[in-house]
Design an enzyme around this catalytic site. Sequence first.
Site, PDB file in Angstrom:
ATOM      1  N   HIS A 116       0.849  -1.208   0.000  1.00 50.59           N
ATOM      2  CA  HIS A 116       0.000   0.000   0.000  1.00 50.59           C
ATOM      3  C   HIS A 116       0.873   1.242   0.000  1.00 50.59           C
ATOM      4  O   HIS A 116       2.003   1.225   0.502  1.00 50.59           O
ATOM      5  CB  HIS A 116      -0.963  -0.005   1.196  1.00 50.59           C
ATOM      6  CG  HIS A 116      -0.296   0.216   2.534  1.00 50.59           C
ATOM      7  ND1 HIS A 116      -0.123   1.473   3.077  1.00 50.59           N
ATOM      8  CD2 HIS A 116       0.224  -0.658   3.430  1.00 50.59           C
ATOM      9  CE1 HIS A 116       0.471   1.362   4.258  1.00 50.59           C
ATOM     10  NE2 HIS A 116       0.696   0.084   4.490  1.00 50.59           N
ATOM     11  N   ASP A 118      -0.650   4.459   0.746  1.00 53.10           N
ATOM     12  CA  ASP A 118      -1.241   5.526   1.549  1.00 53.10           C
ATOM     13  C   ASP A 118      -0.533   5.564   2.888  1.00 53.10           C
ATOM     14  O   ASP A 118       0.176   4.612   3.271  1.00 53.10           O
ATOM     15  CB  ASP A 118      -2.746   5.320   1.735  1.00 53.10           C
ATOM     16  CG  ASP A 118      -3.078   4.029   2.466  1.00 53.10           C
ATOM     17  OD1 ASP A 118      -2.477   2.991   2.130  1.00 53.10           O
ATOM     18  OD2 ASP A 118      -3.937   4.051   3.371  1.00 53.10           O
ATOM     19  N   ASP A 149       6.508   2.341   6.095  1.00 51.66           N
ATOM     20  CA  ASP A 149       5.145   1.826   6.024  1.00 51.66           C
ATOM     21  C   ASP A 149       4.334   2.634   5.007  1.00 51.66           C
ATOM     22  O   ASP A 149       3.685   3.597   5.378  1.00 51.66           O
ATOM     23  CB  ASP A 149       4.502   1.896   7.414  1.00 51.66           C
ATOM     24  CG  ASP A 149       3.093   1.349   7.473  1.00 51.66           C
ATOM     25  OD1 ASP A 149       2.775   0.456   6.672  1.00 51.66           O
ATOM     26  OD2 ASP A 149       2.317   1.816   8.320  1.00 51.66           O
ATOM     27  N   GLU A 183      -5.200   1.347   2.854  1.00 53.11           N
ATOM     28  CA  GLU A 183      -4.870   0.390   3.912  1.00 53.11           C
ATOM     29  C   GLU A 183      -4.946   1.029   5.287  1.00 53.11           C
ATOM     30  O   GLU A 183      -5.401   0.406   6.251  1.00 53.11           O
ATOM     31  CB  GLU A 183      -3.470  -0.191   3.675  1.00 53.11           C
ATOM     32  CG  GLU A 183      -3.154  -1.411   4.549  1.00 53.11           C
ATOM     33  CD  GLU A 183      -2.610  -1.071   5.924  1.00 53.11           C
ATOM     34  OE1 GLU A 183      -2.625  -1.953   6.798  1.00 53.11           O
ATOM     35  OE2 GLU A 183      -2.179   0.081   6.134  1.00 53.11           O
ATOM     36  N   GLU A 184      -4.501   2.275   5.400  1.00 59.57           N
ATOM     37  CA  GLU A 184      -4.515   2.953   6.694  1.00 59.57           C
ATOM     38  C   GLU A 184      -5.910   3.401   7.109  1.00 59.57           C
ATOM     39  O   GLU A 184      -6.092   3.927   8.211  1.00 59.57           O
ATOM     40  CB  GLU A 184      -3.568   4.170   6.667  1.00 59.57           C
ATOM     41  CG  GLU A 184      -2.128   3.863   6.297  1.00 59.57           C
ATOM     42  CD  GLU A 184      -1.391   3.073   7.383  1.00 59.57           C
ATOM     43  OE1 GLU A 184      -2.037   2.678   8.373  1.00 59.57           O
ATOM     44  OE2 GLU A 184      -0.181   2.853   7.228  1.00 59.57           O
ATOM     45  N   ASP A 212       4.628  -5.605   4.360  1.00 57.07           N
ATOM     46  CA  ASP A 212       4.014  -4.540   5.155  1.00 57.07           C
ATOM     47  C   ASP A 212       4.079  -4.917   6.634  1.00 57.07           C
ATOM     48  O   ASP A 212       3.057  -5.013   7.311  1.00 57.07           O
ATOM     49  CB  ASP A 212       2.562  -4.335   4.702  1.00 57.07           C
ATOM     50  CG  ASP A 212       1.888  -3.167   5.424  1.00 57.07           C
ATOM     51  OD1 ASP A 212       2.617  -2.311   5.953  1.00 57.07           O
ATOM     52  OD2 ASP A 212       0.646  -3.132   5.475  1.00 57.07           O
ATOM     53  N   HIS A 244     -24.152  21.284  35.507  1.00 54.59           N
ATOM     54  CA  HIS A 244     -23.238  21.956  36.426  1.00 54.59           C
ATOM     55  C   HIS A 244     -23.149  21.119  37.698  1.00 54.59           C
ATOM     56  O   HIS A 244     -24.164  20.809  38.315  1.00 54.59           O
ATOM     57  CB  HIS A 244     -23.786  23.350  36.737  1.00 54.59           C
ATOM     58  CG  HIS A 244     -22.839  24.230  37.484  1.00 54.59           C
ATOM     59  ND1 HIS A 244     -22.399  23.942  38.766  1.00 54.59           N
ATOM     60  CD2 HIS A 244     -22.258  25.414  37.143  1.00 54.59           C
ATOM     61  CE1 HIS A 244     -21.590  24.902  39.185  1.00 54.59           C
ATOM     62  NE2 HIS A 244     -21.487  25.811  38.212  1.00 54.59           N
ATOM     63  N   THR A 346     -16.116  22.439  35.824  1.00 54.61           N
ATOM     64  CA  THR A 346     -16.918  21.621  36.734  1.00 54.61           C
ATOM     65  C   THR A 346     -18.198  21.154  36.042  1.00 54.61           C
ATOM     66  O   THR A 346     -19.309  21.541  36.401  1.00 54.61           O
ATOM     67  CB  THR A 346     -17.254  22.410  38.003  1.00 54.61           C
ATOM     68  OG1 THR A 346     -17.910  23.632  37.645  1.00 54.61           O
ATOM     69  CG2 THR A 346     -15.993  22.719  38.795  1.00 54.61           C
ATOM     70  N   ARG A 359      -7.592  -7.530  20.884  1.00 52.87           N
ATOM     71  CA  ARG A 359      -6.828  -8.180  19.814  1.00 52.87           C
ATOM     72  C   ARG A 359      -7.146  -9.668  19.835  1.00 52.87           C
ATOM     73  O   ARG A 359      -6.976 -10.337  20.861  1.00 52.87           O
ATOM     74  CB  ARG A 359      -5.333  -7.951  20.006  1.00 52.87           C
ATOM     75  CG  ARG A 359      -4.896  -6.498  19.855  1.00 52.87           C
ATOM     76  CD  ARG A 359      -4.899  -6.038  18.425  1.00 52.87           C
ATOM     77  NE  ARG A 359      -4.592  -4.610  18.318  1.00 52.87           N
ATOM     78  CZ  ARG A 359      -4.416  -3.972  17.171  1.00 52.87           C
ATOM     79  NH1 ARG A 359      -4.535  -4.635  16.027  1.00 52.87           N
ATOM     80  NH2 ARG A 359      -4.144  -2.686  17.151  1.00 52.87           N
ATOM     81  N   HIS A 461       3.665   4.820  12.015  1.00 52.19           N
ATOM     82  CA  HIS A 461       2.480   5.485  12.584  1.00 52.19           C
ATOM     83  C   HIS A 461       2.857   6.521  13.635  1.00 52.19           C
ATOM     84  O   HIS A 461       1.971   7.094  14.274  1.00 52.19           O
ATOM     85  CB  HIS A 461       1.501   4.485  13.207  1.00 52.19           C
ATOM     86  CG  HIS A 461       0.813   3.599  12.219  1.00 52.19           C
ATOM     87  ND1 HIS A 461      -0.368   2.965  12.498  1.00 52.19           N
ATOM     88  CD2 HIS A 461       1.122   3.244  10.962  1.00 52.19           C
ATOM     89  CE1 HIS A 461      -0.761   2.240  11.460  1.00 52.19           C
ATOM     90  NE2 HIS A 461       0.154   2.403  10.503  1.00 52.19           N
TER      91      HIS A 461
END
Length: 489
Positions: A116, A118, A149, A183-184, A212, A244, A346, A359, A461
């Site tokens: 990729h 991008d 990357d 891809e990103e 990649d 508040h 506040t 993951r 990144h």
Amino acid sequence: MLTLAVFSLLLHFAIQASSPLDQVFHYIDEHQDDYVQRLKEWIAIQSESGNPTKREDVIRMMQVVGEMIKHLGGTVELTDVGNEEFADGKIIPLPPVVLGELGKDPNKTTVGIYGHVDVQPAKIEDGWSTDPYLLTEKDGNLYGRGSSDDKGPVLAWLHAIEAFQALNQELPVNLKFIFEGMEESGSKGLDELLKEKNETFLSNIDYIVISDSAWLSKKPALTYGTRGLCYFLVEVQCANQDLHSGLYGGTVHEAMTDLIALLDSLVNSTGYILIPGIDSDVMPLTDEERVLYEGIEFNLEAFKRTLDITELLHKTKEDVLLHRWRFPSLSIHGIEGAFSGPGAKTVIPAKVTGKFSIRLVPNMDPDKLSSQVTTYLHGVFAARGSPNRLRVALEYGSKAWVTNFTDKQYDAGRRAIRKVFGTEADLIREGGTIPVARTLQHTTQKSVMMLPIGGADDGIHSQNEKLSRNSYINGTKLLAAYIAEISQF
């Protein structure tokens, strides 16, 4: 004493007498400055796929890639994959996917190459030492967004091919290219295109290789697995507007209090995920598999120094790597709707949204996981007795990928690494998610291998992303060596 002319003549004959692949390596060394210049030109194109104002830059980047494949003698299709619609109703075209082909000899192996071009967003005010879109060489490193990357690796493939051609050497394999520009940003449109092209463009591919990813250490590596990802939103609302705290504090069930309790219920201080049943589909670790982690080069102390921390969740190299690659993990990422600016305010926020991800590892299913997470959080919320409104949503999910690293392609990869670096490859997994690896393997039913050239400290990144000149040039040699090795099958 040899004169310069005689020395040059002897060097010429030595090169001519060397193997064809050694000649390719020599050519790559001689033209490395040209390769750096081309990378500089690619880095200058701000192809941020997540920024709609940069969409024309991404499209131009795809056109540049297509033109280079044509220059190498290949055929190229800039394939339309539709449009992207944003929350405000704006619709813009998705960048085309480059489908390229070089060689159609039925007697040769056909290799598919994915990459990729991008990039993630980058601004110098984010903390970069140099302009992220002006490739800067410093201390042997090439700094710039996309250098590692994935523009550098994509160029390394094209330069390797160019080296064969410049020496009038017949390319030993047929090649097919799949290069994308989203891809990103979730690879929008790619899965559908790959399924559509499986019976045509992809049908005669024998092996698929992806560059990649990155090495784990300074030792070359082959990657045979990645984790998947489920990204969740958990929203709690207590009122129709912010309140508040002096007027309403102590009288309402606050949304933030509920949300913090929900987030705190997900994982304990040792990193153990508290959602019941989440480990039910995780394959048990065998003694044979654990042995694989013992020989991997990874320095725990150096890893801690890089992060500027004194202690990790796990004590041994093997356990750290297993929990980084082999087991699921849960991370809390942020809270939307809460006050987060400087100073004091506040306010009781009316609605807050927590963001967390899990993951996944092989055998875990995003839909099943979503059901487990939703059931669990609603149970925790009910136990609090809060009258507030709760919504749990799976924002997106992708499965993990793992493959057989004993097949012929991985053998070719190991031989190529020995040829270029004179060492054995580490066999590693990735803790992150690269969905296209699983998509390509599942769609084509062919061997998929990740053959990285980037370093563990490349800062992908992040600020000051870089690719060392050494990795760039030797990586180009590695990809050329892989082409030579895989042609034997």
